[in-house]
Design a protein around this motif. Structure first.
Motif, short mmCIF file in Angstrom:
data_model
loop_
_atom_site.label_atom_id
_atom_site.label_comp_id
_atom_site.label_asym_id
_atom_site.label_seq_id
_atom_site.Cartn_x
_atom_site.Cartn_y
_atom_site.Cartn_z
N HIS A 63 9.75 -2.55 -37.25
CA HIS A 63 9.51 -1.11 -37.73
C HIS A 63 8.86 -0.33 -36.44
O HIS A 63 8.63 1.16 -36.60
CB HIS A 63 8.25 -1.75 -38.80
CG HIS A 63 9.12 -2.37 -39.60
ND1 HIS A 63 10.32 -2.10 -40.39
CD2 HIS A 63 9.25 -3.11 -40.57
CE1 HIS A 63 10.22 -2.81 -41.71
NE2 HIS A 63 10.80 -3.95 -41.49
N PHE A 64 8.04 -0.69 -35.35
CA PHE A 64 7.64 0.18 -34.67
C PHE A 64 7.52 -0.24 -32.93
O PHE A 64 7.53 1.25 -32.67
CB PHE A 64 5.65 -0.61 -35.09
CG PHE A 64 4.57 0.41 -34.11
CD1 PHE A 64 4.36 1.93 -34.96
CD2 PHE A 64 4.71 0.05 -32.83
CE1 PHE A 64 3.16 2.24 -34.17
CE2 PHE A 64 3.54 1.23 -31.81
CZ PHE A 64 2.95 2.24 -32.56
N TYR A 65 8.05 -1.11 -33.66
CA TYR A 65 8.39 -1.17 -31.24
C TYR A 65 9.81 -1.05 -31.24
O TYR A 65 10.53 -2.14 -32.34
CB TYR A 65 7.86 -2.48 -30.53
CG TYR A 65 5.93 -2.56 -30.37
CD1 TYR A 65 6.23 -2.12 -29.63
CD2 TYR A 65 5.67 -3.06 -31.44
CE1 TYR A 65 4.18 -1.73 -29.26
CE2 TYR A 65 4.17 -3.46 -30.89
CZ TYR A 65 3.64 -2.27 -30.58
OH TYR A 65 2.57 -2.73 -29.59
N PRO A 66 10.61 -0.24 -30.73
CA PRO A 66 12.10 0.02 -30.78
C PRO A 66 12.76 -1.01 -29.85
O PRO A 66 12.51 -1.68 -29.30
CB PRO A 66 12.62 1.43 -31.02
CG PRO A 66 11.23 1.75 -29.69
CD PRO A 66 9.91 0.92 -30.56
N GLY A 67 14.36 -1.83 -29.94
CA GLY A 67 14.91 -2.51 -29.22
C GLY A 67 16.17 -2.78 -29.43
O GLY A 67 16.62 -2.68 -30.85
N MET A 68 17.00 -4.15 -29.68
CA MET A 68 17.64 -4.65 -29.87
C MET A 68 17.23 -5.96 -29.81
O MET A 68 17.17 -6.82 -28.86
CB MET A 68 18.80 -4.66 -28.40
CG MET A 68 19.71 -5.18 -28.94
SD MET A 68 21.39 -5.04 -27.46
CE MET A 68 21.54 -3.58 -27.14
#
Length: 480
Positions: free
Chosen positions: A60-65
């Motif tokens: 929800h806050f830290y983007p990534g795969m």
């Protein structure tokens, strides 16, 4: 029950071509209701990422795969809103300031309950109960930004307790705490255990909780490499733990370590008329008519949270205009402005002193003007601190422990005569703590005087030759 099944995660923006930084690789972990699990391992191994997956900050806050599944009681975390997760999962972050929403301490304790719409009377009852059990009456109705980092940590823990969350996540909760506060945290964890709370702690300083945990999960490079429980855990010695890269399980308070403030044969640093009071506070933070310290030595500055140790370092390096004392060294007198060129300070929250776009640039700007072969010298320094693999990384993308080492690298690059370090091993694993100790001894050998504010007894044992027990606020001290 908390379950992570075959989870892999790489930090990075979702935009095409964005750099992704690997953190977890095919990690599976189950934490049963009421269990206390310790996550430990080298700095940057993925401990904090695991906590972020459980409390929903990823994705929800830290983007990534993200691949694999993260569930709480069978429900996927990524399908729930953050406010829903927060009612069930409470988190104490490594940097408590990042989780505050109020200026005053009492308002901070009430914040989570207010957001859930609890009745006012119940909120006050919860606050009163937590304050009494935490013994933090003196911290109530205070400006949060006037508290020491250790006191902020206490408020962060208390706010989680007031919320009534059933799952409690602790990210390096003892990093900024003095020995007494660490023992108070231990008692709180025991209380949470008696209440049947599920507790997951990411921690390097494991001595205070080793006998409390049900299981230790050791991570390295984003994978679980070992799990310890029962008799296998209890039979381990400090030497065996050190071989695995873990800290000591022998609890020792800094004031148990007997070191002199100085010896008769020492060169002296003399501080005169060092006094400091926050405007409107009505009491002195510290008052040293004369204080003599050992030049050319590594001095540990110890004392309780809120005693004024960090303020002392800020005044010493000339950051506080209201402190007008002088420093004498080798026959020269340094006023506040002169001390700014004499000293280099590594702050407790190192993120506040990292300014550039890359790790390499951060060290380059710290080198004195005219340094020959600047880039080569900067890389050599980063290699000493095991950071040469992150040359092009943005400093703010590093783990807490890696940021600490980068700030120390900048101190080394500066070539200043007086180095001031505020909790330099906060967030560091055993190996990097020992590397930091070795580096400080190396800097001492090059003629630097080093003052280290620390609660870390292992660091004191490893490198400090002198110790100044800092007085409580409002008292005087005259070390001659």
């Amino acid at each position: 029950m908390v379950e992570l099944k075959h989870v892999s995660f790489r930090y990075g923006a979702e935009e095409a071509g964005a750099e992704l930084v690997s953190s977890l690789s095919d990690l599976s972990l189950t934490v049963r209701d009421g269990e206390f699990v310790l996550l430990t391992g080298p700095s940057g191994c993925g401990k904090t990422t695991v906590l972020r997956l459980i409390n929903g900050l990823i994705p929800h806050f830290y983007p990534g795969m993200l691949t694999g599944s993260v569930t709480i009681d069978g429900e996927p975390v990524h399908e729930r809103e953050l406010y829903e997760i927060a009612a069930q999962v409470g988190t104490v972050f490594q940097n408590p300031r990042s989780q505050f929403y109020n200026v005053d301490t009492t308002g901070e304790l009430a914040f989570g309950c207010e957001n859930r719409g609890l009745p006012e009377r119940e909120i006050y009852e919860r606050i009163d109960d937590t304050v009494a059990r935490f013994q933090i009456e003196a911290l109530m109705d205070r400006n949060i930004f006037r508290l020491s980092d250790g006191e902020k940590q206490k408020i962060a823990c208390a706010s989680v307790d007031v919320s009534g969350a059933e799952i409690i996540l602790l990210d390096e909760p003892s990093a900024n705490l003095d020995d007494a506060s660490t023992m108070a945290l231990r008692e709180l964890i025991q209380l949470w255990q008696r209440q049947g709370k599920t507790i997951i702690a990411a921690e390097h300083r494991i001595a205070y909780l080793w006998d409390l945990i049900d299981r230790a999960v050791i991570l390295r490079d984003g994978r679980i490499v070992k799990e310890l429980s029962g008799e296998k855990k209890d039979a381990l010695t400090d030497r065996e733990l050190a071989a695995m890269g873990l800290r000591s399980i022998t609890q020792e308070a800094p004031d148990q370590i007997e070191l002199p403030v100085r010896k008769e044969s020492d060169r002296e640093i003399i501080l005169r008329d060092f006094r400091f009071t926050y405007p409107g506070s009505g009491h002195s933070i510290f008052d040293f008519p004369e204080l003599r310290l050992a030049a050319g030595e590594i001095t540990a500055i110890t004392g309780t949270n809120g005693a004024g140790k960090t303020s002392f370092l800020s005044c010493l390096c000339g950051l506080e205009k209201r402190c007008r004392g002088t420093l004498e060294l080798d026959g020269k007198r340094y006023d506040r402005k002169a001390r700014q060129k004499l000293c280099f300070m590594v702050m407790q929250d190192t993120g506040n002193q990292l300014f550039t776009e890359s790790v390499l640039d951060e060290v380059l700007i710290s080198l004195p003007k005219g340094t020959a072969n600047e880039k080569k010298r900067a890389v050599e320094i980063l290699k000493q601190l095991d950071l040469d693999g992150f040359l092009d990384r943005h400093p703010q993308s590093l783990s807490g422990g890696q940021k600490q080492r980068l700030a120390i690298a900048c101190a080394l690059a500066s070539g200043r005569k007086l180095l001031l370090l505020d909790e330099p091993t906060s967030g560091l694993d055993y190996a990097h703590m020992m590397e930091t100790a070795a580096l400080l001894r190396q800097l001492q050998g090059l003629g630097a005087t080093i003052l280290v504010v620390t609660h870390d007894s292992e660091l004191i044992r490893a490198c400090c030759s002198r110790r100044l027990a800092f007085p409580t606020q409002g008292s005087n001290r005259n070390d001659k």
